[in-house]
Write a protein that holds these residues in place. Structure first.
Motif, PDB file in Angstrom:
ATOM      1  N   GLY A  17       0.821  -1.211   0.000  1.00 37.31           N
ATOM      2  CA  GLY A  17       0.000   0.000   0.000  1.00 37.31           C
ATOM      3  C   GLY A  17       0.850   1.254   0.000  1.00 37.31           C
ATOM      4  N   VAL A  18       0.425   2.264  -0.764  1.00 35.68           N
ATOM      5  CA  VAL A  18       1.141   3.541  -0.836  1.00 35.68           C
ATOM      6  C   VAL A  18       0.275   4.608  -0.174  1.00 35.68           C
ATOM      7  N   TRP A  19       0.856   5.315   0.800  1.00 33.98           N
ATOM      8  CA  TRP A  19       0.087   6.288   1.570  1.00 33.98           C
ATOM      9  C   TRP A  19       0.789   7.641   1.599  1.00 33.98           C
ATOM     10  N   HIS A  20      -0.025   8.690   1.637  1.00 32.90           N
ATOM     11  CA  HIS A  20       0.521  10.044   1.647  1.00 32.90           C
ATOM     12  C   HIS A  20       0.123  10.813   2.896  1.00 32.90           C
ATOM     13  N   ALA A  21      -0.555  10.145   3.806  1.00 35.81           N
ATOM     14  CA  ALA A  21      -0.926  10.755   5.091  1.00 35.81           C
ATOM     15  C   ALA A  21      -0.421   9.853   6.207  1.00 35.81           C
ATOM     16  N   ALA A  22       0.279  10.436   7.154  1.00 30.38           N
ATOM     17  CA  ALA A  22       0.834   9.646   8.253  1.00 30.38           C
ATOM     18  C   ALA A  22      -0.262   8.944   9.055  1.00 30.38           C
ATOM     19  N   SER A  23      -1.460   9.492   9.029  1.00 27.33           N
ATOM     20  CA  SER A  23      -2.565   8.890   9.776  1.00 27.33           C
ATOM     21  C   SER A  23      -2.980   7.534   9.212  1.00 27.33           C
ATOM     22  N   ASP A  24      -2.572   7.237   7.977  1.00 27.89           N
ATOM     23  CA  ASP A  24      -2.886   5.946   7.360  1.00 27.89           C
ATOM     24  C   ASP A  24      -1.826   4.893   7.674  1.00 27.89           C
ATOM     25  N   VAL A  25      -0.798   5.299   8.417  1.00 25.34           N
ATOM     26  CA  VAL A  25       0.344   4.421   8.677  1.00 25.34           C
ATOM     27  C   VAL A  25       0.471   4.140  10.168  1.00 25.34           C
ATOM     28  N   ASP A  26       0.614   2.854  10.496  1.00 29.26           N
ATOM     29  CA  ASP A  26       0.904   2.447  11.865  1.00 29.26           C
ATOM     30  C   ASP A  26       2.373   2.031  11.946  1.00 29.26           C
ATOM     31  N   ILE A  27       2.934   2.100  13.133  1.00 28.83           N
ATOM     32  CA  ILE A  27       4.262   1.541  13.363  1.00 28.83           C
ATOM     33  C   ILE A  27       4.056   0.190  14.026  1.00 28.83           C
ATOM     34  N   ASP A  28       4.373  -0.856  13.284  1.00 28.26           N
ATOM     35  CA  ASP A  28       4.175  -2.224  13.776  1.00 28.26           C
ATOM     36  C   ASP A  28       5.397  -2.718  14.525  1.00 28.26           C
ATOM     37  N   HIS A  29       5.159  -3.390  15.633  1.00 29.74           N
ATOM     38  CA  HIS A  29       6.211  -4.135  16.301  1.00 29.74           C
ATOM     39  C   HIS A  29       6.277  -5.493  15.610  1.00 29.74           C
ATOM     40  N   MET A  30       7.385  -5.765  14.923  1.00 28.51           N
ATOM     41  CA  MET A  30       7.526  -7.036  14.213  1.00 28.51           C
ATOM     42  C   MET A  30       7.139  -8.187  15.135  1.00 28.51           C
ATOM     43  N   VAL A  31       7.766  -8.278  16.289  1.00 26.54           N
ATOM     44  CA  VAL A  31       7.323  -9.212  17.329  1.00 26.54           C
ATOM     45  C   VAL A  31       6.405  -8.413  18.250  1.00 26.54           C
ATOM     46  N   PRO A  32       5.115  -8.688  18.211  1.00 28.42           N
ATOM     47  CA  PRO A  32       4.160  -7.905  18.995  1.00 28.42           C
ATOM     48  C   PRO A  32       4.489  -7.919  20.489  1.00 28.42           C
ATOM     49  N   LEU A  33       4.080  -6.863  21.167  1.00 29.67           N
ATOM     50  CA  LEU A  33       4.404  -6.736  22.581  1.00 29.67           C
ATOM     51  C   LEU A  33       3.826  -7.896  23.399  1.00 29.67           C
ATOM     52  N   LYS A  34       2.607  -8.301  23.103  1.00 26.01           N
ATOM     53  CA  LYS A  34       2.033  -9.420  23.853  1.00 26.01           C
ATOM     54  C   LYS A  34       2.776 -10.712  23.559  1.00 26.01           C
ATOM     55  N   ASN A  35       3.178 -10.905  22.295  1.00 24.10           N
ATOM     56  CA  ASN A  35       3.921 -12.112  21.966  1.00 24.10           C
ATOM     57  C   ASN A  35       5.232 -12.137  22.747  1.00 24.10           C
ATOM     58  N   ALA A  36       5.876 -10.982  22.867  1.00 25.86           N
ATOM     59  CA  ALA A  36       7.107 -10.908  23.644  1.00 25.86           C
ATOM     60  C   ALA A  36       6.829 -11.243  25.110  1.00 25.86           C
ATOM     61  N   GLN A  83      12.671  -4.382  14.254  1.00 22.05           N
ATOM     62  CA  GLN A  83      11.501  -4.553  15.105  1.00 22.05           C
ATOM     63  C   GLN A  83      10.376  -3.588  14.772  1.00 22.05           C
ATOM     64  N   LEU A  84      10.694  -2.390  14.280  1.00 21.28           N
ATOM     65  CA  LEU A  84       9.676  -1.375  14.028  1.00 21.28           C
ATOM     66  C   LEU A  84       9.523  -1.099  12.534  1.00 21.28           C
ATOM     67  N   TRP A  85       8.279  -1.206  12.038  1.00 21.46           N
ATOM     68  CA  TRP A  85       7.996  -1.077  10.607  1.00 21.46           C
ATOM     69  C   TRP A  85       6.810  -0.152  10.375  1.00 21.46           C
ATOM     70  N   ALA A  86       6.934   0.741   9.401  1.00 21.60           N
ATOM     71  CA  ALA A  86       5.837   1.619   9.011  1.00 21.60           C
ATOM     72  C   ALA A  86       4.973   0.871   7.994  1.00 21.60           C
ATOM     73  N   VAL A  87       3.727   0.567   8.383  1.00 23.48           N
ATOM     74  CA  VAL A  87       2.862  -0.264   7.542  1.00 23.48           C
ATOM     75  C   VAL A  87       1.440   0.291   7.504  1.00 23.48           C
ATOM     76  N   THR A  88       0.664  -0.204   6.549  1.00 20.88           N
ATOM     77  CA  THR A  88      -0.745   0.176   6.436  1.00 20.88           C
ATOM     78  C   THR A  88      -1.456  -0.088   7.759  1.00 20.88           C
ATOM     79  N   ASP A  89      -2.203   0.894   8.249  1.00 16.97           N
ATOM     80  CA  ASP A  89      -2.795   0.777   9.580  1.00 16.97           C
ATOM     81  C   ASP A  89      -3.711  -0.429   9.753  1.00 16.97           C
ATOM     82  N   ASN A  90      -4.615  -0.688   8.775  1.00 14.34           N
ATOM     83  CA  ASN A  90      -5.539  -1.800   8.983  1.00 14.34           C
ATOM     84  C   ASN A  90      -4.863  -3.167   8.830  1.00 14.34           C
ATOM     85  N   VAL A  91      -3.732  -3.205   8.128  1.00 16.41           N
ATOM     86  CA  VAL A  91      -2.972  -4.455   8.042  1.00 16.41           C
ATOM     87  C   VAL A  91      -2.324  -4.741   9.389  1.00 16.41           C
TER      88      VAL A  91
END
Length: 206
Positions: free
Chosen positions: A102-121, A145-153
């Motif tokens: 996905g290609v996004w032009h608004a930061a609000s459409d982007v989440d920062i994902d924890h590759m290994v989720p906090l609960k999994n850790a 560990q930290l990735w800028a990805v599509t928010d709903n993904v």
């Protein structure tokens, strides 16, 4: 013939121009061979979820530099043409989500994902850590560990491990698995047998 060649060259040039820019990636992604060696060394055991996990136990989005916190730092690192205001908030830019393309032009459409989720850790070893160590993990800019990805993904992934959720782009399986393994290895977290099997399959796509 000449007109055909010209048309072919023009089409090729157009495809090059239209091709998306390479996606920036976090540091520390190992080679497939290294990831397989790391995976083999991880402790395999059942995850223990006793219901005590709380996201607040992993203080995140701390100040990194000036007015920029971890989220804003990753947005600047992984975006192109990113413009920020005096508070370090991204006001414009382009982000390509490696999980789904996905290609996004608004930061609000982007989440920062924890590759290994906090609960999994938490259920694979972090429960025994100090809060200070969990803070370091949640804001780790030195490993993949930290990735800028599509928010709903990111929201669809939630706290799932690779045996339950994989990124929509199968072409990203290799990088995803290498990154997941690296984070678990760096932080000495355990994996389940199902997780190891899924990671092995994903690494075999490299």
């Amino acid at each position: 013939m000449k007109s055909y060649i010209f048309a072919s060259l023009l089409a090729a040039a157009s495809s090059v121009i239209a091709a998306p820019a390479p996606m920036p990636t976090p540091p520390g992604i190992p080679s497939a061979a290294s990831a397989k060696t790391q995976l083999a060394s991880l402790t395999v055991k059942a995850a223990v979820d006793d219901g005590t996990y709380d996201r607040a136990l992993f203080p995140h989005w701390i100040t990194i530099s000036g007015t920029c916190n971890t989220r804003e730092t990753v947005l600047k690192r992984d975006g192109t043409g990113v413009v920020t205001d005096s508070a370090c908030a991204s006001t414009s830019g382009t982000w390509v989500s490696p999980y789904d393309g996905g290609v996004w032009h608004a930061a609000s459409d982007v989440d920062i994902d924890h590759m290994v989720p906090l609960k999994n850790a938490w259920i694979s070893g972090a429960k025994s850590w100090t809060t200070a160590k969990r803070q370091q993990f949640a804001n780790d800019l030195n490993s993949p560990q930290l990735w800028a990805v599509t928010d709903n993904v990111n929201q669809a992934k939630s706290d799932q491990s690779p045996d339950s959720w994989k990124p929509p782009l199968a072409s990203f399986y290799c990088t995803y698995a290498k990154s997941w393994v690296q984070v678990k290895y760096t932080w000495a977290l355990s994996i389940t047998s199902a997780e190891k099997s899924a990671l092995t399959s994903m690494l075999n796509t490299c």
